[in-house]
Design an enzyme around this catalytic site. Structure first.
Site, PDB file in Angstrom:
ATOM      1  N   ASP A  74       0.810  -1.221   0.000  1.00  0.00           N
ATOM      2  CA  ASP A  74       0.000   0.000   0.000  1.00  0.00           C
ATOM      3  C   ASP A  74       0.849   1.279   0.000  1.00  0.00           C
ATOM      4  OD1 ASP A  74       1.018  -0.290   2.485  1.00  0.00           O
ATOM      5  OD2 ASP A  74      -0.859   0.021   3.566  1.00  0.00           O
TER       6      ASP A  74
ATOM      7  N   HIS B 116      23.282   1.276 -19.902  1.00  0.00           N
ATOM      8  CA  HIS B 116      22.334   1.745 -18.876  1.00  0.00           C
ATOM      9  C   HIS B 116      22.626   1.074 -17.540  1.00  0.00           C
ATOM     10  CE1 HIS B 116      19.117   3.469 -21.832  1.00  0.00           C
ATOM     11  NE2 HIS B 116      20.160   4.245 -21.668  1.00  0.00           N
TER      12      HIS B 116
ATOM     13  N   ASP C  60      26.303   9.635 -15.508  1.00  0.00           N
ATOM     14  CA  ASP C  60      25.239  10.232 -16.312  1.00  0.00           C
ATOM     15  C   ASP C  60      24.155  10.645 -15.321  1.00  0.00           C
ATOM     16  OD1 ASP C  60      23.238  10.900 -18.094  1.00  0.00           O
ATOM     17  OD2 ASP C  60      23.567   9.163 -19.391  1.00  0.00           O
TER      18      ASP C  60
ATOM     19  N   ASP D 146      20.273  16.505 -18.749  1.00  0.00           N
ATOM     20  CA  ASP D 146      20.842  15.183 -19.045  1.00  0.00           C
ATOM     21  C   ASP D 146      22.330  15.343 -19.349  1.00  0.00           C
ATOM     22  OD1 ASP D 146      21.324  12.590 -19.813  1.00  0.00           O
ATOM     23  OD2 ASP D 146      20.088  12.650 -21.616  1.00  0.00           O
TER      24      ASP D 146
ATOM     25  N   HIS E  82      25.423   3.808 -29.882  1.00  0.00           N
ATOM     26  CA  HIS E  82      24.184   4.572 -29.681  1.00  0.00           C
ATOM     27  C   HIS E  82      24.141   5.834 -30.539  1.00  0.00           C
ATOM     28  CE1 HIS E  82      26.402   7.435 -27.208  1.00  0.00           C
ATOM     29  NE2 HIS E  82      26.839   6.447 -26.427  1.00  0.00           N
TER      30      HIS E  82
ATOM     31  N   HIS F 215      19.435  13.143 -28.479  1.00  0.00           N
ATOM     32  CA  HIS F 215      17.971  13.007 -28.531  1.00  0.00           C
ATOM     33  C   HIS F 215      17.335  14.307 -28.082  1.00  0.00           C
ATOM     34  CE1 HIS F 215      18.312  12.575 -24.148  1.00  0.00           C
ATOM     35  NE2 HIS F 215      19.330  11.779 -24.386  1.00  0.00           N
TER      36      HIS F 215
ATOM     37  N   HIS G 265      14.060  11.904 -22.581  1.00  0.00           N
ATOM     38  CA  HIS G 265      13.991  11.535 -23.998  1.00  0.00           C
ATOM     39  C   HIS G 265      12.666  12.110 -24.483  1.00  0.00           C
ATOM     40  CE1 HIS G 265      16.706   7.817 -23.072  1.00  0.00           C
ATOM     41  NE2 HIS G 265      17.383   8.946 -23.109  1.00  0.00           N
TER      42      HIS G 265
ATOM     43  N   GLU H 299      26.001  13.566 -27.217  1.00  0.00           N
ATOM     44  CA  GLU H 299      26.632  12.647 -26.290  1.00  0.00           C
ATOM     45  C   GLU H 299      27.440  11.529 -26.950  1.00  0.00           C
ATOM     46  OE1 GLU H 299      23.649  10.091 -24.290  1.00  0.00           O
ATOM     47  OE2 GLU H 299      22.144  11.465 -25.070  1.00  0.00           O
TER      48      GLU H 299
ATOM     49  N   TYR I  12      33.030   2.755 -25.914  1.00  0.00           N
ATOM     50  CA  TYR I  12      32.894   1.746 -24.873  1.00  0.00           C
ATOM     51  C   TYR I  12      33.788   0.569 -25.244  1.00  0.00           C
ATOM     52  CZ  TYR I  12      29.097   4.960 -24.403  1.00  0.00           C
ATOM     53  OH  TYR I  12      28.390   6.135 -24.304  1.00  0.00           O
TER      54      TYR I  12
ATOM     55  N   ARG J  42      31.829   8.692 -22.003  1.00  0.00           N
ATOM     56  CA  ARG J  42      30.796   9.447 -22.726  1.00  0.00           C
ATOM     57  C   ARG J  42      30.871  10.880 -22.217  1.00  0.00           C
ATOM     58  NH1 ARG J  42      26.811   6.388 -22.007  1.00  0.00           N
ATOM     59  NH2 ARG J  42      25.702   7.261 -20.224  1.00  0.00           N
TER      60      ARG J  42
ATOM     61  N   GLU K  26      28.459  14.296 -22.418  1.00  0.00           N
ATOM     62  CA  GLU K  26      27.105  14.687 -22.855  1.00  0.00           C
ATOM     63  C   GLU K  26      26.753  16.092 -22.388  1.00  0.00           C
ATOM     64  OE1 GLU K  26      23.934  12.284 -21.132  1.00  0.00           O
ATOM     65  OE2 GLU K  26      22.584  12.858 -22.767  1.00  0.00           O
TER      66      GLU K  26
END
Ligand code: GLY
Ligand code: MN
Ligand code: MN
Length: 434
Positions: free
Chosen positions: A35, A238, A255, A266, A345, A349, A356, A380, A384, A402, A404
């Site tokens: 709950d 991710h 990130d 972002d 990737h 975006h 996104h 970005e 890798y 990365r 970004e």
């Protein structure tokens, strides 16, 4: 934002929609366990059109000939409920504070919508949302269809989000200001975390430093689950487990961006756990940074994301060849998509109410939406390089980087909205050591 902003958006939507009824409900409370519930956040499209933040609410827009009508349905005030979950605006105050033609309690939704639908054949709603209201609408439409004496009922269903998401593509100055606010906080969070990061710290402890700054500075929350990826963990795109120790000699890819006034930021920064880049890390980092800067420089109205994607792939492939990560002719490698193994990737975006932002990338003909003033997107690039990949020089294995930033398209070119967040090797090392 001023209430008139939301009214203008509703008017604009009424202008571009065909004659019919549009129904858009907000998100529902989501159970966390038993709950207990997750904190509530309104649906972005609903919020965009209403500025209304409570759950259990629906907006209806009607267009018939020259007539226009906007209606808001809200949870009525129930004192026994308010004791537990806090005060609600209620029907009367909502009518006063928001410029809808009519405001009703949500309990009268079914009765009211039936009356409205009798006059219309086209019903717009969020076709891809499983909210129970849409099941209810379909049942109502079906019942009307089979009721004698009802001559007109909705037989055409159309996706309202196609229109709202098109509208959301160009950000107003007020929207950009909220993104700027989000980025002020996100900048503080990255800089604060860089100063606290140290060898032996757990990834979740570094995450806590970000979340602490977000909350302390008045952000609603993170805009997405923060990625804190030490060393080879950065090669899981991710990675959100964030449960490993940060090690000597490794980089950490973070990130992290907060949400402020329901607008996202972002940002990814990759920095050395101990505060100093090794020569190898610096070499790779500077190559990717060079690519990121060149891509940002190339952004201008009339350009396209596809062009940026191709440009970033070319530059990163050239960089990988020069560092010996890929071998061969750049053109050939691009044709074979050899670079995709290490840069899998997109270059970025749309970003706005959602990290996104679900705005269209192309029109109905499949032609790309070209950049125009007021659009916001991330840039970005990343590489890798898994630790067990024997095809790449040993010294680069286990590194993921990365970088970004969030960029606004302007009249002449673009503005990097996150320009102030440390990014060069020198800036990062200086903050890490402070
Ligand atoms: N933070 C998610 C992304 O960069 O797309
Ligand atoms: Mn992003
Ligand atoms: Mn990101």
């Amino acid at each position: 934002m001023n209430e008139t902003v939301y009214k203008e958006r509703r008017d604009r939507l009424l202008e571009i929609m065909d004659e019919g009824v549009a129904v858009l409900s907000t998100a529902t409370m989501q159970t966390r366990s038993n709950d207990t519930e997750y904190p509530f956040r309104p649906s972005s499209d609903f919020y965009y059109l209403t500025g209304f933040e409570e759950d259990n609410s629906v907006v209806v827009l009607c267009k018939k000939g020259d007539e226009r009508k906007t209606i808001l349905f809200v949870q009525e005030k129930v004192p026994e409920m308010e004791l537990w979950t806090g005060e609600r605006l209620g029907v009367d105050a909502a009518q006063e504070c928001f410029s809808f033609d009519e405001v009703y309690g949500i309990d009268s939704f079914e009765e009211q919508i039936k009356a409205l639908l009798k006059e219309q054949t086209l019903l717009y709603f969020d076709l891809f949302n499983n909210n129970k209201i849409y099941t209810q609408l379909k049942v109502i439409a079906n019942t009307m269809l089979h009721t004698r004496g009802v001559n007109r009922s909705p037989r055409t269903f159309s996706d309202i989000t196609k229109l709202t998401q098109q509208m959301r593509l160009i950000k107003s100055e007020e929207e950009v200001s909220l993104i700027r606010e989000a980025l002020v906080i996100t900048q503080k969070a990255h800089h604060h975390a860089m100063t606290t990061c140290q060898v032996g710290m757990m990834e979740y402890q570094l995450q806590a430093e970000y979340e602490y700054t977000f909350k302390r500075e008045g952000a609603y929350s993170d805009a997405y689950t923060t990625i804190i990826a030490g060393g080879n963990n950065a090669n899981t795109l991710h990675y959100i487990k964030n449960d490993q120790a940060l090690k000597e000699g490794e980089l950490v890819l973070v990130d992290a961006g907060c949400e402020y006034g329901f607008y996202a930021s972002d940002i990814t920064r990759t920095y050395p756990v101990n505060g100093t880049f090794t020569a190898v890390q610096k070499e790779l980092y500077n190559m990717i940074l060079g690519v990121q800067l060149k891509v940002i420089e190339a952004i201008k109205p009339g350009g396209s994301k596809k062009e940026l994607q191709a440009f970033s792939e070319k530059l990163l492939t050239e960089g990988m060849v020069s560092l010996g990560i890929l071998e061969g002719e750049v053109e050939m490698l691009l044709e074979e998509k050899a670079h995709k193994k290490y840069y899998p990737h997109g270059i970025g975006h749309w970003m706005g109410l959602d990290v996104h932002d679900p705005c269209p990338y192309s029109d109905d003909n499949g032609d790309e939406n070209l950049f125009a003033e007021g659009m916001v997107l991330t840039i970005e690039p990343g590489l890798y390089l898994p630790k067990d990949d024997e095809k790449i020089p040993e010294k680069y294995r286990g590194i993921g980087i990365r970088i970004e930033d969030d960029v606004l398209i302007t009249k002449e070119g673009c503005e990097n909205l996150s320009q102030g967040i440390a990014k060069t090797v020198e800036e990062i090392e200086s903050i890490c050591k402070s």
